[in-house]
Design a protein around this motif. Structure first.
Motif, short mmCIF file in Angstrom:
data_model
loop_
_atom_site.label_atom_id
_atom_site.label_comp_id
_atom_site.label_asym_id
_atom_site.label_seq_id
_atom_site.Cartn_x
_atom_site.Cartn_y
_atom_site.Cartn_z
N ARG A 215 -5.86 7.77 59.31
CA ARG A 215 -7.16 8.27 58.86
C ARG A 215 -7.06 8.73 57.40
NH1 ARG A 215 -8.38 12.83 62.21
NH2 ARG A 215 -7.53 11.62 63.93
N ASP A 216 -5.98 9.42 57.13
CA ASP A 216 -5.79 9.89 55.76
C ASP A 216 -5.77 8.72 54.79
OD1 ASP A 216 -5.73 12.38 56.64
OD2 ASP A 216 -3.57 12.74 56.32
N LEU A 217 -5.02 7.70 55.21
CA LEU A 217 -4.88 6.54 54.34
C LEU A 217 -6.23 5.88 54.10
CD1 LEU A 217 -1.61 4.81 55.51
CD2 LEU A 217 -2.12 5.78 53.28
N LEU A 218 -7.00 5.74 55.22
CA LEU A 218 -8.29 5.06 55.09
C LEU A 218 -9.21 5.83 54.16
CD1 LEU A 218 -9.02 3.80 58.70
CD2 LEU A 218 -8.54 2.46 56.65
N SER A 219 -9.20 7.12 54.34
CA SER A 219 -10.09 7.89 53.48
C SER A 219 -9.62 7.81 52.04
CB SER A 219 -10.16 9.35 53.94
OG SER A 219 -9.01 10.03 53.56
N ILE B 291 -8.23 5.23 50.77
CA ILE B 291 -8.67 3.92 50.28
C ILE B 291 -10.14 3.99 49.89
CG2 ILE B 291 -9.15 1.54 50.98
CD1 ILE B 291 -6.57 1.77 52.70
N GLY B 292 -10.94 4.66 50.74
CA GLY B 292 -12.35 4.81 50.44
C GLY B 292 -12.56 5.51 49.11
N ASP B 293 -11.81 6.56 48.91
CA ASP B 293 -11.93 7.30 47.65
C ASP B 293 -11.65 6.39 46.47
OD1 ASP B 293 -12.54 9.50 49.00
OD2 ASP B 293 -10.58 10.49 48.78
N VAL B 294 -10.57 5.64 46.62
CA VAL B 294 -10.17 4.77 45.52
C VAL B 294 -11.26 3.75 45.23
CG1 VAL B 294 -8.56 2.98 44.84
CG2 VAL B 294 -7.71 5.07 45.86
N CYS B 295 -11.83 3.22 46.31
CA CYS B 295 -12.85 2.19 46.17
C CYS B 295 -14.07 2.77 45.43
CB CYS B 295 -13.25 1.71 47.57
SG CYS B 295 -14.38 0.32 47.52
N GLU B 296 -14.46 3.95 45.88
CA GLU B 296 -15.61 4.59 45.26
C GLU B 296 -15.36 4.80 43.77
OE1 GLU B 296 -17.46 8.87 46.08
OE2 GLU B 296 -17.13 7.67 47.87
N ARG B 297 -14.22 5.28 43.53
CA ARG B 297 -13.89 5.57 42.15
C ARG B 297 -13.88 4.28 41.32
NH1 ARG B 297 -12.91 8.59 38.51
NH2 ARG B 297 -11.15 8.61 37.08
N ALA B 298 -13.37 3.21 41.95
CA ALA B 298 -13.32 1.94 41.22
C ALA B 298 -14.72 1.48 40.88
CB ALA B 298 -12.61 0.89 42.07
N SER B 299 -15.67 1.62 41.83
CA SER B 299 -17.01 1.13 41.55
C SER B 299 -17.65 1.98 40.46
CB SER B 299 -17.86 1.12 42.81
OG SER B 299 -18.06 2.44 43.24
N VAL B 300 -17.40 3.28 40.52
CA VAL B 300 -17.94 4.14 39.47
C VAL B 300 -17.41 3.71 38.12
CG1 VAL B 300 -17.81 6.47 38.52
CG2 VAL B 300 -18.36 6.15 40.91
N LEU B 301 -16.15 3.45 38.11
CA LEU B 301 -15.54 3.05 36.84
C LEU B 301 -16.13 1.75 36.35
CD1 LEU B 301 -11.80 3.95 37.31
CD2 LEU B 301 -13.44 4.98 35.76
N LYS B 302 -16.42 0.83 37.31
CA LYS B 302 -16.96 -0.46 36.94
C LYS B 302 -18.31 -0.29 36.26
CE LYS B 302 -15.53 -3.56 40.03
NZ LYS B 302 -15.68 -4.29 41.29
N THR B 303 -19.17 0.56 36.86
CA THR B 303 -20.48 0.74 36.26
C THR B 303 -20.34 1.40 34.89
OG1 THR B 303 -20.69 2.80 37.45
CG2 THR B 303 -21.80 0.89 38.39
N VAL B 304 -19.41 2.30 34.81
CA VAL B 304 -19.22 2.94 33.52
C VAL B 304 -18.84 1.92 32.46
CG1 VAL B 304 -17.66 4.44 32.24
CG2 VAL B 304 -18.66 5.24 34.37
N ILE B 305 -17.94 1.02 32.87
CA ILE B 305 -17.51 0.00 31.92
C ILE B 305 -18.68 -0.89 31.52
CG2 ILE B 305 -16.13 -2.10 31.72
CD1 ILE B 305 -14.02 -0.62 33.38
N LYS B 306 -19.51 -1.22 32.54
CA LYS B 306 -20.64 -2.09 32.28
C LYS B 306 -21.60 -1.44 31.29
CE LYS B 306 -23.74 -4.80 35.09
NZ LYS B 306 -24.30 -4.89 36.45
N SER B 307 -21.90 -0.18 31.56
CA SER B 307 -22.84 0.48 30.67
C SER B 307 -22.24 0.63 29.28
CB SER B 307 -23.24 1.84 31.24
OG SER B 307 -22.19 2.75 31.08
N LYS B 308 -20.96 0.82 29.23
CA LYS B 308 -20.33 0.93 27.92
C LYS B 308 -20.45 -0.38 27.16
CE LYS B 308 -17.84 4.99 27.95
NZ LYS B 308 -16.70 5.65 28.53
N ASN B 309 -20.26 -1.48 27.89
CA ASN B 309 -20.39 -2.78 27.25
C ASN B 309 -21.80 -2.98 26.70
OD1 ASN B 309 -17.87 -3.77 27.45
ND2 ASN B 309 -18.17 -4.69 29.46
N GLN B 310 -22.76 -2.62 27.55
CA GLN B 310 -24.16 -2.75 27.18
C GLN B 310 -24.42 -1.93 25.91
OE1 GLN B 310 -26.45 -4.47 28.48
NE2 GLN B 310 -28.40 -3.56 27.84
N PHE B 311 -23.90 -0.76 25.97
CA PHE B 311 -24.10 0.16 24.86
C PHE B 311 -23.49 -0.42 23.58
CE2 PHE B 311 -22.41 4.11 22.74
CZ PHE B 311 -23.61 4.39 22.13
#
Lengths: 866, 598
Positions: free
Chosen positions: A434-438, A440-460
Motif C-alpha cells: 500500500r505504501d508503495l502504491l501510494s 507511486i501515485g504521489d510520483v505520478c501526480e507530481r509528474a503531471s504537475v511538472l508536465k503542465t508547468v513545463i508546458k506553460s513555461k514553453n507557452q510563456f
C-alpha cells in the motif's frame, strides 16, 4: 516495533549544532568523552547517566584521542595539544562529588598541560608511545611525530620527525562551506597488519579494548595496499584522509618511508575505517567515505585481472546524501546524512564475492550494495561512535550526538534487513505494498504537475519570443521612419458624431491593422491616451488626459482591430486634442500577478510600451456639418441657442461678405455686433491648384475643373472637411453631404454654429500687374473659441497640404511655410488663452477683456499664403 | 659632578638589568631544555626591542648614541639567535643611518656595503667607533648565517682591522682603566671579542668548504690550516682539521687525510664525520679490517644518546651551527644514519669472512627495525636494501654460521609474506630502446611483481641450501623444485632474445633482474642436481646439471658436478671434457648479493 531503532536520550548539553567537529571518545571504563568543537569537553558517566565533569580548555577543541592504559587524553586545541590525566581528574571529581551532586564539576585545564605548542592541529593519533599530529602549514600538510614520555609525570614531548605532503587546491571549497553539516578537518587512523598483533604482546592490551582509530587489516590486503616491506617490518601504517579528498598512508616504522597517496575520493574525506571482520579479528575491507557521499571500498580481489595473483580492488560508489559522520561495527558502516541515519551492509558484497567467481560481478554487487543503504530513521545525528560493549543478543548499540546537543544511545534491531524481509508477516507485506502504491501515485501526480508547468513555461517562452519580435519590429519602424501606410502595425482613426439619448457625442474609432507576421495575443493591449493639446487650462496641474486600453485576443496577421472610444459629449470637450496610441505588453497579464511576483520580482510593475503613433484631432475633425436641407430640421430639434445660432450665422454671413468688400487688405472685418467673429486664411490659388492636382487628376479630367475657380474652392473645402490627415478622418458625414457650394455650415463640438466658406478673391494692389489669384478660407462664428479652433485647424490642414507639395516648393515657399508655422503657433496660443478664459472661474468682465485681446491679436495678423 | 637620574641613565640601567637576566638564564641553562632556552630568548629579544623603540623614539643624539648602539647590538644578537635575520638586518641598517645622522652625514644609499663604509668613516675616532664596529660584527654574522660570503670578502680590510681593534682593544691599556670604561659603558649580551673570534673561525670554515666545493683544494687547505690555529672551541677546530682532511683526500693524499681526520677526532671525540670520512678512505684503500673497525666505532658513536649538548653554546647566545649553515658545508659534514652504518658493517663483516660478527650485526639491525622506537624519520633516501632482501641476507649469514633453523625461519617469513602476491605469470620484458610511456607504466607495475617472485624464489633456494646443509636431500630437492617452479613463471617477452649472462653491462634494472633470474635458475638447478646426485638419482642429476650449465654457464660448481656425475655414469671422456671446459672458464665475476646466496 520490529525493524525500528530505539533512541534513548542520555544527556543534553548546552551546545547548538554549529559547524563543529564533534567527536565521541569511548573506552574509558564507563565514561564517554564528548568534544563539541567548543572549549568544552564533556565527560559522561554511563553508570550515573549524567555528565559528571566538564573540562574547560583554553581554546576550541579540534580533536581528542585517548590512551586507555594510562588514562590519558590528548586534546588538540587551536593553540596546541594538551594532555589531561583523566584518572587524576576523575578521582578529584569523585571526591568533590560528595558535596555537589547534581551539577557537573567544571575543571579548567591550565597551560601547564600543554605538551605540544603547535597551532591549529586538526587531527591527533596515538600509536604506542608516539603521538602524531596533522596540521596544515602554508602549502603543505604536516604530519609530525612526537615521542610521549614513559612516565606520565614528565611533560616533555620530543618531536622526532615530520612528513610533508604538498597541498593541492581544495576540492570545491564553496560547496563544503555551504554545507550545513559539521565541518570536518582531517581523519587520522592507524592500520595494523592482522598477523602482527598476535606476536607482539605490547599491543595486546590496546587490542582488547577496540580502539576507535586503530584497525587490524587482513594481512594480504595490508601487503597489497602498503607493500611487503611494511608487512615485514611489522610496521603499523598511518592512514590519513585529507579535506582535499586524498587518502595518504605512511608506514610508521619503515626507514626512509614517506607519505604516499593511496587513493583520492575527490571530496573531503570524513571517515576512514575497516570492517567486515572475520573470526580471526581481521578486517577484510577498508572503507573511506567522502563528505558528499562517495564511498570507496577497498578489498582483496583474489582473482586478479589476468589470472594472476590477488590484487586490491577499489570499488567506488555513491551513497545518498551528505555524510556527516560515520562509524563501523564488525560488518556495517553507519553514517548520518543529517536527515537520516543509514546502514550500509558491507557483508553482502563480500558474500556475493564468495558465491560468484568473477571480479566484475563482485564489484557490481558491491556497487549495488552501495546503492541501497537501509534507513534507520534517526535524524540529525552529527557524531557517531560504537561503544565497546555490545549486548550479547547481537544488538548493535551506537552512541550519537544530535544536532541539538543530545547524547543519544541508538539501539539497532538485531538481524539484517534481508533476513527480516523474507519472513515478514502478510499484514506487513500488504502495508508495504500500500505504501508503495501510494508513493507511486504521489510520483505520478507530481509528474503531471511538472508536465503542465513545463508546458506553460514553453507557452510563456513562445509568447515572450513573439513579444520580443514585435517590439523589434516596432523599434525598427521608429528608426527607419517609414510612412504610416507601410508600417507593419499601424492604426488610423475616424471621428463620428452619434446621437444617443438626445445628446450628440463625438466618438473616435480606432482601426489597428496588423500586417506583421505575428499574432498579437494575450498580454498585448492597445493603449490610447487622449489629452488636450493645450495644457494651460488646468491650473492645478492635474492631467486632463484620458486613457483607454483594449486587450487583444489573438489579432492575427492581416486582421484589423476596431475600437471606438467616446471623446466628448457635445459641448464639453476642448479641441484640438492629442491622441497617442501605443502597444503595451505586460508580463503580469500574461502570467498572473502572483507568478510574476514570484519569478520576476524586479519586473512586477513594468511592462513594455511601444509607441505606435501620435496624432491630433482638431476642430475640423469634430465639425458637424449641416446640410442646407437639414438645417431647419435640426433647428427644431436643437436647443434654442443652437437654432438662434444658425439663424445668426445665416444673417452674419451676408454681413461679412459686405465687410469683406469694404475692408480689403484686412483678412476679416470686425462687425459692430460683438457676437460675430470671423477669421480667414488666404492661400494662393496657384499653390492650392498645384497641391490638389494629383488627387483630382486621377478621376477627373483635371485641367478644366481646376481652372475653374469655383471647382477649386469646392475641392479645397472638401479636402479640408474630409481629408484624411495624419490618419484621422472625419466620419461618414463627409460622404453623405455632397458639397454643392463652397460654403459649409457646421456646428462645432461646443455646439456653436459656424460657417466655413472658401472663395477666390484678388489681393494686392489693384493697379499692380501681378495680381495674385488668392483663395480665401473664411471662418465665421459667434463663438470666439470656435473661430480660433477652426482657424487653427484650417491652418494645420493647409500646412500639411503644403508639406505634401514640398517637392515642388521653391525656397520662397519655404519661407512662407515658416510663416505659416508661426501663424499656427500663434493660433495655438490663442486657442489656449481662450480655453483658459473659459476654464477659469473669473468675472465675466475679465473674461471679456481677455477674449477681446485675443481677437485683436487675431486680426493683427494678416496672412497670405503664396 | 652630580646629575639627576636622567632618561639616559634609566635606560642604561634597564639595559644592564636585561643583560644580567639574560646571562643568568644562559649560565643556568645547562639543564634547561631547548624549548625553555628558546622561550627565554624570545622574551629577551622582545624586551630589548621594546627598550630600543623607546630610545629611538627621540631623534639621534650624541649623548644617547652609545647606549642606543649597545641596545641595538643586544637586540640584534637575540634576533639572530632566533634566526630572525631580516629583522636584525633592518635594525642594523636603521642604526647605521642614525649614526650617520649624528655625525652629520647623510645616507642616501640603500646598499649595505656603502652604508657601512660611510658609517665607519663618519664614526672615525669618536667614542662611537667601537660600538659601530660591534654592529659590523653582527652584520658579519648575519652575512655568514645567510651564506653571503662575497659581502664579507668585500669588506675584508674593514673586517681585519675590526678584528685587531676589537681583540686588542680590551686588552689594551691598564686593566683598571678598562674596568672603569666598562663600568660606565652599557653592558652587552655577548662579548664582542668572543663574537669576533667565533666569526673568524666560522668564516674560515665556511670559505674553506666553499673552495673545496669549487675544487680549489690546495687554496682551501692553506686557509684551513691557518684557521686551525685560531682560538676557538674544540668542535670548530675539529671542523678545520676535518675539512683539511677532505681537501687532502680530494688531492689524492689519503694517508695525510687520515692524519687530519685523526687530529680532528683527537680534538673533538664527537666529530663523527671524521670517523665516517676515515672509513671511506679505508674502504678506498681496501683496508677491510680498518674499515670494519671504523664502521663499528661510527655506529657506536651514532648510537650514543645526544645527552649533553656541546658546551660551546653554553654561554653564548649565538651558536656556531647558526653561522655554519651553508649547503656545501652540510654536505661535507653529513653522516649516514645509524641503521645504514650498521647495515654496511654487517655486510662488510660477512663479506670479509667475519660471519659470526656479521650475523650479530644483522640481528641487531633487524631488531632495531622492529623495535617500537624505530620510526620512519630520516627523510633522506635510505641506503638500506629492501626489507625482504635484508631478511634473505641475514638468513644466508645465519646459514654460514651453521644456524640453518634460524635461517629457515627468516626464509619462511619472506615466503609467507611474498608468496601470496606472486602472480601466476610474469612477463619480463627485454630492455629495449624505445620504451613508450605505456610500456613503462606497465613495467613499473610488473617490476614489483618480478621482485616479489625473485624474493620468494631466493627464499626457497636458501631453504634448499639449509636442508642440503642438514643433509636432508629429499627436503632440499623439494625446496629447490619450488624455487624452480617459481622461476619458470617468468616469461621473457622477446622469444628470440638470447639471455646473455655477462654481468658487465647490466645497468638497466630489467637486465639485472634477468641476470639474477638466470643465475638463480642455474644455481637451483645445479643444486637440485647435486641433491639428486647425493640420492644417487644420477639421471635426474645429470639432466638438472646440464640444464643449469645452459642457464648459467659461469657457475663452475655445476660444471664440476656434471663431470662427477658423468664420471659416475661411466662416461669418462665426457666427464674429462666437462672438467676441462670448466677449468678453462675464468670465473672472476663477483656479484655482491647473490654470491652471498652461495
Amino acid at each position: 516495533m520490529e525493524g525500528r531503532c530505539a533512541v534513548e536520550t542520555w544527556a543534553q548539553f548546552g551546545f547548538s549544532g554549529g559547524s563543529y567537529k564533534v567527536k565521541i571518545l569511548c573506552g574509558f571504563g564507563t565514561d564517554v568523552l564528548i568534544c563539541t568543537g567548543t572549549e568544552e569537553i564533556y565527560v559522561f558517566s554511563k553508570r550515573e547517566r549524567k555528565i559528571t565533569t566538564v573540562l574547560l580548555l583554553p581554546a576550541a577543541v579540534n580533536d581528542l584521542v585517548g590512551n586507555q592504559d594510562k588514562q590519558l587524553i590528548y586534546v588538540a586545541c587551536r593553540s596546541g595539544v594538551y594532555r589531561v590525566n583523566l584518572q587524576f581528574l576523575l578521582h578529584r571529581d569523585q571526591s568533590s562529588q560528595a558535596d555537589a551532586s547534581s551539577s557537573p564539576a567544571e575543571l579548567k585545564i591550565s597551560q601547564e598541560c600543554l605538551v605540544v605548542g603547535a597551532d591549529e592541529v586538526s587531527s591527533l593519533l596515538l600509536v604506542g608511545s608516539v603521538l602524531l599530529t596533522l596540521c596544515q602549514r602554508d602549502a603543505s600538510w604536516l604530519l609530525t611525530l612526537y615521542k610521549t614520555p614513559k612516565q606520565t609525570a614528565s611533560t616533555s614531548h620530543k618531536e622526532f620527525g615530520s612528513f610533508n605532503l604538498p597541498v593541492v587546491s581544495a576540492v570545491d571549497c564553496g560547496a563544503a562551506e555551504s554545507n550545513r553539516g559539521p565541518r570536518k578537518g582531517s581523519v587520522l587512523i592507524c592500520i595494523h597488519s592482522g598477523d602482527v598483533e598476535a606476536s607482539s604482546p605490547s599491543n595486546a592490551s590496546a587490542e582488547s579494548t577496540v580502539a576507535q582509530d586503530h584497525f587490524h587489516l587482513e594481512p594480504l590486503l595490508f601487503k597489497l595496499l602498503f607493500g611487503v616491506e611494511a608487512a615485514l617490518a611489522k610496521s603499523p601504517v598511518i592512514l590519513c584522509g585529507l579535506p582535499d579528498g586524498r587518502l595518504c598512508f605512511l608506514p610508521l616504522r619503515l626507514p626512509g618511508s614517506c607519505l604516499r597517496v593511496l587513493h583520492s575520493l575527490e571530496q573531503p574525506v570524513c571517515f576512514v575505517g575497516a570492517s567486515v571482520v572475520t573470526e580471526t579479528g581481521h578486517a577484510q575491507c577498508l572503507v573511506a567515505a567522502g563528505e558528499q557521499g562517495r564511498v570507496a571500498l577497498i578489498k582483496t580481489d583474489k582473482a586478479g585481472p589476468e589470472g594472476g595473483s590477488a590484487v586490491a580492488a577499489f570499488t567506488e560508489g555513491c551513497v545518498p546524501g551528505p555524510v556527516w559522520c560515520g562509524c563501523m561495527d564488525k560488518s556495517c558502516f553507519y553514517y548520518s546524512t543529517g536527515a537520516d541515519l543509514l546502514r550500509l551492509d558491507l557483508l553482502e558484497g563480500s558474500f556475493a564475492r564468495e558465491s560468484k567467481e568473477r571480479g566484475e560481478e563482485t564489484s557490481g554487487m558491491t556497487a549495488a550494495a552501495l546503492q541501497s543503504p537501509s534507513s534507520l530513521n534517526v535524524c540529525r545525528v552529527i557524531a557517531l561512535a560504537e561503544p565497546a560493549c555490545s549486548t550479547a543478543a547481537g544488538d548493535v548499540q551506537l552512541l550519537g550526538v544530535s544536532a541539538r546537543g543530545q547524547l543519544q544511545r541508538i539501539c539497532l534491531p538485531a538481524g539484517r534487513v534481508d533476513e527480516g524481509s523474507s519472513k515478514l508477516p502478510s499484514t506487513q507485506v500488504s502495508r508495504s505494498v500500500r505504501d508503495l502504491l501510494s508513493a507511486i501515485g504521489d510520483v505520478c501526480e507530481r509528474a503531471s504537475v511538472l508536465k503542465t508547468v513545463i508546458k506553460s513555461k514553453n507557452q510563456f517562452l513562445r509568447l515572450l519570443n513573439h513579444a520580443v519580435s514585435v517590439s523589434f519590429l516596432l523599434m525598427a519602424d521608429t528608426t527607419t521612419d517609414l510612412p504610416i501606410k507601410e508600417k507593419p502595425i499601424r492604426c488610423h482613426f475616424e471621428t463620428s458624431w452619434s446621437r444617443l439619448l438626445q445628446k450628440d457625442s463625438l466618438s473616435l474609432v480606432c482601426f489597428l491593422h496588423n500586417s506583421s507576421p505575428f499574432v498579437l495575443e494575450r498580454g498585448w493591449m492597445l493603449s490610447i491616451t487622449v489629452s488636450p493639446l493645450s495644457y494651460s487650462s488646468s491650473p492645478a496641474g492635474e492631467s486632463s488626459s484620458t486613457n483607454f486600453s483594449f486587450p487583444f485576443h489573438d489579432l492575427r496577421p492581416g486582421q484589423t482591430f476596431e475600437a471606438s472610444l467616446p471623446i466628448a459629449a457635445a459641448g464639453d470637450a476642448s479641441f484640438p486634442m492629442t491622441v497617442s496610441c501605443s502597444l503595451i505588453f505586460s508580463l503580469s497579464s500574461l502570467l498572473g500577478e502572483e507568478e510574476v511576483a514570484a519569478s520576476f520580482a524586479g519586473l512586477q510593475s513594468s511592462c513594455i510600451s511601444l509607441p505606435l503613433s501620435t496624432l491630433t484631432v482638431d476642430w475640423l475633425h469634430a465639425l458637424q456639418l449641416n446640410s442646407p436641407t437639414a438645417t431647419h430640421k435640426m433647428a427644431t430639434v436643437q436647443p434654442s441657442s443652437a437654432a438662434a445660432d444658425s439663424i445668426q450665422t445665416f444673417l452674419s454671413s451676408r454681413q461679412l461678405r459686405c465687410s469683406g468688400r469694404t475692408n480689403r487688405g484686412g483678412e476679416s472685418a470686425a462687425k459692430p455686433e460683438p457676437e460675430k467673429y470671423s477669421a480667414s486664411v488666404w492661400v494662393s490659388s496657384e499653390i492650392v491648384r498645384d497641391t490638389l492636382k494629383p488627387k483630382k487628376s486621377s478621376n477627373l479630367d483635371a485641367k478644366e475643373s481646376i481652372r475653374d475657380p469655383e471647382d477649386l474652392c469646392l475641392s479645397l473645402l472638401e479636402r479640408l472637411l474630409s481629408e484624411d490627415t495624419e490618419g484621422v478622418k472625419m466620419g461618414c458625414q463627409g460622404d453623405k453631404i455632397a458639397l454643392s457650394t463652397s460654403v459649409a455650415h457646421a456646428r462645432g463640438p461646443n455646439g456653436a454654429a459656424m460657417k466655413l466658406s472658401v472663395k477666390e478673391i484678388n489681393v494686392g494692389e489693384e493697379e499692380s500687374t501681378d495680381k495674385e489669384a488668392t483663395i480665401e478660407v473664411q471662418i465665421e462664428s459667434s463663438s470666439l473659441a470656435a473661430v480660433c479652433g477652426l482657424h487653427h485647424a484650417v491652418l494645420r490642414r493647409i500646412q500639411t497640404l503644403l508639406q505634401s507639395a514640398t517637392e515642388k516648393a521653391a525656397s520662397t515657399k519655404n519661407v512662407q511655410i515658416l510663416g505659416l508655422r508661426r501663424a499656427l503657433q500663434r493660433a495655438e496660443i490663442q486657442q489656449s488663452q481662450i480655453s483658459g478664459a473659459f476654464g477659469e472661474v473669473v468675472s465675466t468682465v475679465q473674461r471679456d477683456r481677455l477674449l477681446l485681446s485675443v481677437y485683436q491679436e487675431l486680426r493683427r495678423n494678416p496672412l497670405l499664403i503664396v | 659632578m652630580y646629575q639627576p637620574p636622567s632618561l639616559l641613565e634609566k635606560w642604561s640601567q634597564e639595559n644592564n638589568e636585561l643583560v644580567n637576566k639574560c646571562k643568568q638564564q644562559e649560565a643556568g641553562g645547562g639543564a634547561v631544555s631547548q624549548d625553555h632556552r628558546q622561550s627565554s630568548l624570545r622574551w629577551c629579544s622582545s624586551e630589548f626591542h621594546k627598550l630600543l623603540r623607546k630610545i629611538q623614539g627621540i631623534p639621534p643624539h650624541v649623548d644617547h648614541s652609545q647606549l642606543e648602539l649597545a641596545v641595538v647590538y643586544n637586540t640584534c644578537v637575540c634576533f639572530t639567535a632566533q634566526s630572525q635575520f631580516s629583522e636584525a638586518e633592518l635594525l642594523l641598517k636603521e642604526a647605521t643611518e642614525r649614526v650617520l645622522q649624528v655625525t652629520g652625514n647623510n645616507a642616501d644609499t640603500s646598499d649595505p656595503l656603502v652604508l657601512w663604509r660611510a658609517g665607519l668613516k663618519s664614526a672615525g675616532n669618536t667614542a662611537l667607533h667601537p660600538h659601530v664596529l660591534y654592529l659590523l660584527c653582527l652584520q658579519w654574522a648575519l652575512w655568514l648565517a645567510k651564506c653571503q660570503l662575497e659581502n664579507i670578502g668585500e669588506l675584508q680590510e674593514q673586517m681585519s682591522s675590526l678584528c685587531e681593534i676589537v681583540c686588542d682593544g680590551v686588552g689594551d691599556g691598564s686593566p683598571s682603566e678598562a674596568k672603569g670604561r666598562l663600568s660606565k659603558s652599557p653592558l652587552l649580551v655577548m662579548e664582542p671579542k668572543r663574537l669576533t673570534e667565533l666569526l673568524q673561525i666560522c668564516t674560515s670554515i665556511a670559505q674553506g668548504a666553499e673552495k673545496l666545493n669549487e675544487g680549489r683544494s690546495s687554496e682551501a687547505l692553506s686557509d684551513l690550516q691557518a684557521a686551525s690555529a685560531l682560538p676557538a672551541t674544540r668542535a670548530l677546530v675539529a671542523y678545520t682539521h676535518l675539512l683539511s682532511g677532505s681537501c687532502l683526500a680530494h688531492m689524492n693524499r689519503p694517508q695525510m687525510a687520515l692524519q687530519c681526520y685523526k687530529k680532528a677526532l683527537e680534538t673533538d671525540s664527537r666529530c663523527v664525520c671524521a670517523l665516517y670520512r676515515s672509513m671511506l678512505i679505508y674502504r678506498q684503500l681496501g683496508n677491510t679490517q680498518a674499515e670494519i673497525q671504523a664502521l663499528r666505532l661510527l655506529h657506536s658513536t651514532l648510537m650514543l644518546p645526544p645527552a649533553t649538548e656541546p658546551v660551546l653554546g653554553g654561554i653564548q647566545p649565538l651558536s656556531p651551527s647558526l653561522l655554519l649553515s651553508s649547503q656545501s658545508l652540510s654536505r661535507l659534514l653529513s653522516v649516514p644514519s645509524a641503521l645504514s652504518v650498521l647495515y654496511s658493517l654487517a655486510l662488510k663483516c660477512v663479506l670479509s669472512g667475519r660471519v659470526t660478527e656479521g650475523v650479530e650485526h644483522y640481528l641487531d639491525l633487524l631488531a632495531a627495525l622492529h623495535s617500537e622506537d624505530q620510526h620512519a624519520v630520516d627523510a633522506e633516501v635510505s641506503v638500506l636494501p629492501r626489507m625482504p632482501e635484508l631478511y634473505l641476507e641475514a638468513g644466508t649469514a645465519l646459514l654460514f654460521t651453521r644456524r640453518p633453523a634460524d635461517c629457515m625461519a627468516f626464509c619462511n617469513e619472506v615466503i609467507s609474506t611474498t608468496l601470496e602476491l606472486v602472480p601466476e605469470k610474469v612477463v619480463l620484458e627485454e630492455p629495449e630502446e624505445g620504451i613508450g610511456g605505456d610500456a613503462r607504466g606497465l613495467s613499473v607495475e610488473g617490476e614489483d611483481k618480478v621482485a616479489m617472485l625473485l624474493w620468494a624464489a631466493a627464499a626457497y633456494l636458501v631453504q634448499g641450501h639449509c636442508h642440503a646443509h642438514l643433509k636432508d636431500w629429499k627436503q632440499a630437492v623439494t625446496h629447490y623444485t619450488r624455487c624452480i617452479n617459481l622461476l619458470v613463471k617468468v616469461h621473457l617477452k622477446n622469444r628470440d632474445f638470447q639471455p646473455q649472462i655477462p654481468a658487465a653491462d647490466v645497468n638497466v634494472k630489467h637486465g639485472k633482474d634477468l641476470c639474477t633470474l638466470q643465475r638463480m635458475k642455474g644455481l637451483s638447478l645445479a643444486w637440485r642436481g647435486i641433491s639428486f646426485t647425493q640420492m644417487d638419482q644420477l639421471r635426474e642429476a645429470l639432466r638438472d646439471l646440464q640444464l643449469s650449465l645452459q642457464a648459467f654457464p659461469d657457475y663452475t660448481g655445476a660444471g664440476l658436478w656434471c663431470g662427477e656425475v658423468l664420471w659416475r655414469l661411466g662416461r669418462k671422456h665426457e666427464a674429462a671434457a666437462c672438467w676441462e671446459k670448466t677449468w678453462s672458464l675464468t670465473t672472476q665475476t663477483s656479484v655482491e648479493r647473490y654470491l652471498i646466496l652461495w
